[in-house]
Design a protein around this motif. Structure first.
Motif, PDB file in Angstrom:
ATOM      1  N   LEU A   1       0.829  -1.209   0.000  1.00 36.14           N
ATOM      2  CA  LEU A   1       0.000   0.000   0.000  1.00 36.14           C
ATOM      3  C   LEU A   1       0.863   1.260   0.000  1.00 36.14           C
ATOM      4  O   LEU A   1       0.524   2.255  -0.651  1.00 36.14           O
ATOM      5  CB  LEU A   1      -0.923  -0.002   1.222  1.00 36.14           C
ATOM      6  CG  LEU A   1      -2.105  -0.976   1.175  1.00 36.14           C
ATOM      7  CD1 LEU A   1      -2.875  -0.935   2.483  1.00 36.14           C
ATOM      8  CD2 LEU A   1      -3.030  -0.643   0.005  1.00 36.14           C
ATOM      9  N   ARG A   2       1.979   1.218   0.717  1.00 39.61           N
ATOM     10  CA  ARG A   2       2.867   2.379   0.746  1.00 39.61           C
ATOM     11  C   ARG A   2       3.470   2.611  -0.641  1.00 39.61           C
ATOM     12  O   ARG A   2       3.597   3.753  -1.092  1.00 39.61           O
ATOM     13  CB  ARG A   2       3.960   2.168   1.791  1.00 39.61           C
ATOM     14  CG  ARG A   2       4.757   3.435   2.103  1.00 39.61           C
ATOM     15  CD  ARG A   2       5.744   3.217   3.244  1.00 39.61           C
ATOM     16  NE  ARG A   2       5.069   2.801   4.467  1.00 39.61           N
ATOM     17  CZ  ARG A   2       5.159   1.592   4.999  1.00 39.61           C
ATOM     18  NH1 ARG A   2       5.896   0.652   4.400  1.00 39.61           N
ATOM     19  NH2 ARG A   2       4.527   1.288   6.116  1.00 39.61           N
ATOM     20  N   LYS A   3       3.840   1.533  -1.314  1.00 36.85           N
ATOM     21  CA  LYS A   3       4.381   1.665  -2.661  1.00 36.85           C
ATOM     22  C   LYS A   3       3.319   2.188  -3.621  1.00 36.85           C
ATOM     23  O   LYS A   3       3.588   3.041  -4.478  1.00 36.85           O
ATOM     24  CB  LYS A   3       4.904   0.308  -3.132  1.00 36.85           C
ATOM     25  CG  LYS A   3       5.535   0.344  -4.512  1.00 36.85           C
ATOM     26  CD  LYS A   3       6.058  -1.031  -4.915  1.00 36.85           C
ATOM     27  CE  LYS A   3       6.670  -0.995  -6.306  1.00 36.85           C
ATOM     28  NZ  LYS A   3       7.171  -2.336  -6.720  1.00 36.85           N
ATOM     29  N   TRP A   4       2.100   1.680  -3.478  1.00 33.46           N
ATOM     30  CA  TRP A   4       0.990   2.160  -4.320  1.00 33.46           C
ATOM     31  C   TRP A   4       0.723   3.645  -4.065  1.00 33.46           C
ATOM     32  O   TRP A   4       0.517   4.424  -5.001  1.00 33.46           O
ATOM     33  CB  TRP A   4      -0.253   1.327  -4.011  1.00 33.46           C
ATOM     34  CG  TRP A   4      -1.512   1.848  -4.645  1.00 33.46           C
ATOM     35  CD1 TRP A   4      -1.903   1.684  -5.928  1.00 33.46           C
ATOM     36  CD2 TRP A   4      -2.530   2.620  -3.999  1.00 33.46           C
ATOM     37  NE1 TRP A   4      -3.112   2.300  -6.151  1.00 33.46           N
ATOM     38  CE2 TRP A   4      -3.519   2.887  -4.971  1.00 33.46           C
ATOM     39  CE3 TRP A   4      -2.707   3.100  -2.704  1.00 33.46           C
ATOM     40  CZ2 TRP A   4      -4.664   3.618  -4.679  1.00 33.46           C
ATOM     41  CZ3 TRP A   4      -3.845   3.830  -2.419  1.00 33.46           C
ATOM     42  CH2 TRP A   4      -4.808   4.085  -3.398  1.00 33.46           C
ATOM     43  N   GLN A   5       0.755   4.050  -2.808  1.00 31.20           N
ATOM     44  CA  GLN A   5       0.533   5.454  -2.458  1.00 31.20           C
ATOM     45  C   GLN A   5       1.600   6.345  -3.088  1.00 31.20           C
ATOM     46  O   GLN A   5       1.295   7.411  -3.639  1.00 31.20           O
ATOM     47  CB  GLN A   5       0.542   5.618  -0.938  1.00 31.20           C
ATOM     48  CG  GLN A   5       0.357   7.058  -0.471  1.00 31.20           C
ATOM     49  CD  GLN A   5       0.381   7.170   1.048  1.00 31.20           C
ATOM     50  OE1 GLN A   5       0.494   6.165   1.753  1.00 31.20           O
ATOM     51  NE2 GLN A   5       0.271   8.385   1.548  1.00 31.20           N
ATOM     52  N   THR A   6       2.852   5.910  -3.016  1.00 30.33           N
ATOM     53  CA  THR A   6       3.943   6.699  -3.605  1.00 30.33           C
ATOM     54  C   THR A   6       3.766   6.838  -5.110  1.00 30.33           C
ATOM     55  O   THR A   6       3.988   7.914  -5.688  1.00 30.33           O
ATOM     56  CB  THR A   6       5.296   6.042  -3.292  1.00 30.33           C
ATOM     57  OG1 THR A   6       5.457   5.940  -1.873  1.00 30.33           O
ATOM     58  CG2 THR A   6       6.440   6.853  -3.874  1.00 30.33           C
TER      59      THR A   6
END
Length: 303
Positions: A125-130
């Motif tokens: 999710l953090r990678k998707w957010q970035t």
């Protein structure tokens, strides 16, 4: 009954006359002696052939092109606000995953989107957010207009997220669309607009006035036109220095005229008092001020 004026009264009236003269002669101190709209004091002929920029036609061309030409650049403050809006929406969406269930979200979430959020690990999710944030930054760098249709904005966001698989791609595009819709990060840059306007005018050719040697520029008594003024200015016949000598002459003439008018009034009305005299001079000063401010169009007194 005659009213005697004291020395102080005479001094006050004298200073008031000087004030009226100052108002009347002021243009000779701050404005060129020759300017559009004034009668020409004498006839002037062109000393040589010349090609002069037609400022009136140039201004007209600028006014025609100006409303249609605007150079816009990205505004850092507006960009930061839109980025902050997306960050807030992402935080609200990700924080809505509590105890394996969905709470109120900033956008409508489909079952596929809900399953995506619930099945992804925190790192994913953090990678998707970035990735979503970077996609919005690329769009903001190019500039976003507030009138762009929602479907076109969403298609553009999907193109920026083409490396993401579904449904993360569609969910990110919806977030970007919601954060940018109806907003812009562009502002008009007046200096760059002026540069572009000048370039376009240069490409189309600057309007010129062709003048032949010996050609009459102004005729004595006729009003100086803007074209005639441009030609006079090109030949260096417009003096922009204060005409101090002429100003002093006009000042003295106007002051004496105001004093003579007051003496005539006092001859016919021997009971003329100082307040009445000052009122008369003040009215004359106001008339002269209106003449200078509004020009000959205000009344016959300004001719």
């Amino acid at each position: 009954m005659a009213v005697r004026w004291t020395l102080r009264d005479g001094l006050v009236v004298f200073l008031a006359c000087l004030g009226v003269g100052l108002v009347s002669a002021w243009p000779w101190l701050v404005e060129p002696s020759l300017r559009p709209g004034l009668p020409a004091p004498f006839e002037i002929r062109a000393p040589r052939d010349a090609s002069v920029v037609d400022s009136e036609a140039l201004a007209q061309r600028r006014s025609q092109l100006g409303p249609r030409i605007q150079v816009q650049i990205t505004d850092q403050n507006a960009t930061a606000k839109l980025e902050s809006r997306l960050n807030r929406m992402l935080a609200e969406l990700l924080n809505s995953r509590t105890a394996g269930e969905m709470r109120l979200t900033p956008i409508a979430v489909s079952p596929e989107d809900e399953a995506f959020l619930l099945t992804q690990t925190p790192q994913e999710l953090r990678k998707w957010q970035t990735t979503v944030e970077q996609a919005q930054q690329r769009m903001l760098t190019q500039g976003v207009v507030s009138t762009l249709a929602e479907d076109q904005l969403q298609r553009a966001a999907k193109l920026q997220l083409d490396q993401l698989p579904e449904p993360g791609r569609s969910l990110g595009a919806k977030l970007i669309t919601r954060s940018l819709q109806g907003s812009t990060n562009l502002r008009t840059d007046n200096s760059l607009t002026q540069v572009l306007l000048n370039d376009l005018i240069q490409q189309n050719g600057v309007p010129k006035i062709e003048v032949k040697a010996g050609e009459v520029i102004t005729v004595k008594g006729e009003v100086i036109s803007q074209r005639a003024y441009d030609v006079l200015d090109a030949f260096g016949l417009i003096s922009r220095r204060p005409a101090t000598g002429l100003f002093l002459v006009r000042w003295i003439e106007a002051s004496i005229a105001a004093g003579l008018m007051l003496l005539i009034c006092r001859r016919w009305r021997t009971d003329l008092e100082i307040p009445q005299a000052l009122l008369l001079l003040g009215t004359l000063a106001v008339v002269q001020g209106c003449k200078l401010w509004f020009g000959a169009s205000v009344s016959a007194l300004a001719v």
